[in-house]
Design an enzyme around this catalytic site. Sequence first.
Site: not given
Length: 280
Positions: A59, A110, A149
């Site tokens: 990931k 990001t 998150h």
Amino acid sequence: MGVHRSKLEVAISPCPNDVFIFSGILLQKVKSSIDFEVHFYDIEELNRFAIKGSYPVIKASFAILTELSKTYQVLDTGSALGFGTGPIVVAKSLPYPQRPKVGLPGEHTTANLLFKAFFPEEYDEVFLPFYQIIPKLLEGKIDLGVLIHEGRFVYEGYGLKLVYDLGALWEKIHKLPLPLGGIFVKKDLPSEFKQEILNSIKASLRFAKENWCEVLPLLKKHAQELDEETIKKHVETFVNDYTESLGQEGVLAIKTLAQYQGLKEDELKDLFWGTDNGCP
């Protein structure tokens, strides 16, 4: 004779969406010729491992496509992108000082790419593990924090105030889902093996969607925020139709983010691996 089994090391984050996607594999509920050995790291650690090419499947953030596009491809299943999923900028108090000290969840994320693109003022950056940003804000060690998150779901409970929604800014400009991160596979793996990896992840995700009660304890084991409602909200936000398959819109969104990194269309021609979207 038994079926030949292949061992495969995979690295993902402990966040609920990643664990949810891989829960069928982690709970050994998926029939596969692959024995998956899953490792867990913070997203910035994952990005550094990906840049080094440390794992065959990993990931990683879509913000480092420049570094990854030569050696990795994005699997059609397993990505985190969508509307209302982007990083947010919060403060303990407003107005925040001039040239604020900003806590960012990793140089290669990001979130950092978008913050640099959209934040209009001078600032001093402090790179932190994502789960340390809210505590550092509350301690007054930083003036602004960029949350990813679970942070976007719980910040109000800590009395923090929203300054910018970076995802909303992206959506306003591009009218596309914001690509955060995806599951990358080494290009040089055999095609049949890559297809088996993809099929296994699809089956794992399918199991998770059908067996929430069985999956929840696994999510709680790895999550930073243990509240079931927060975990459920996290999964519902970050696991969506684009997670099952990028589709044309998901591919376009990732290619659009690649432009922020200076990548040209011809550098992206074999970036994706799957059964749709013109992938192999």
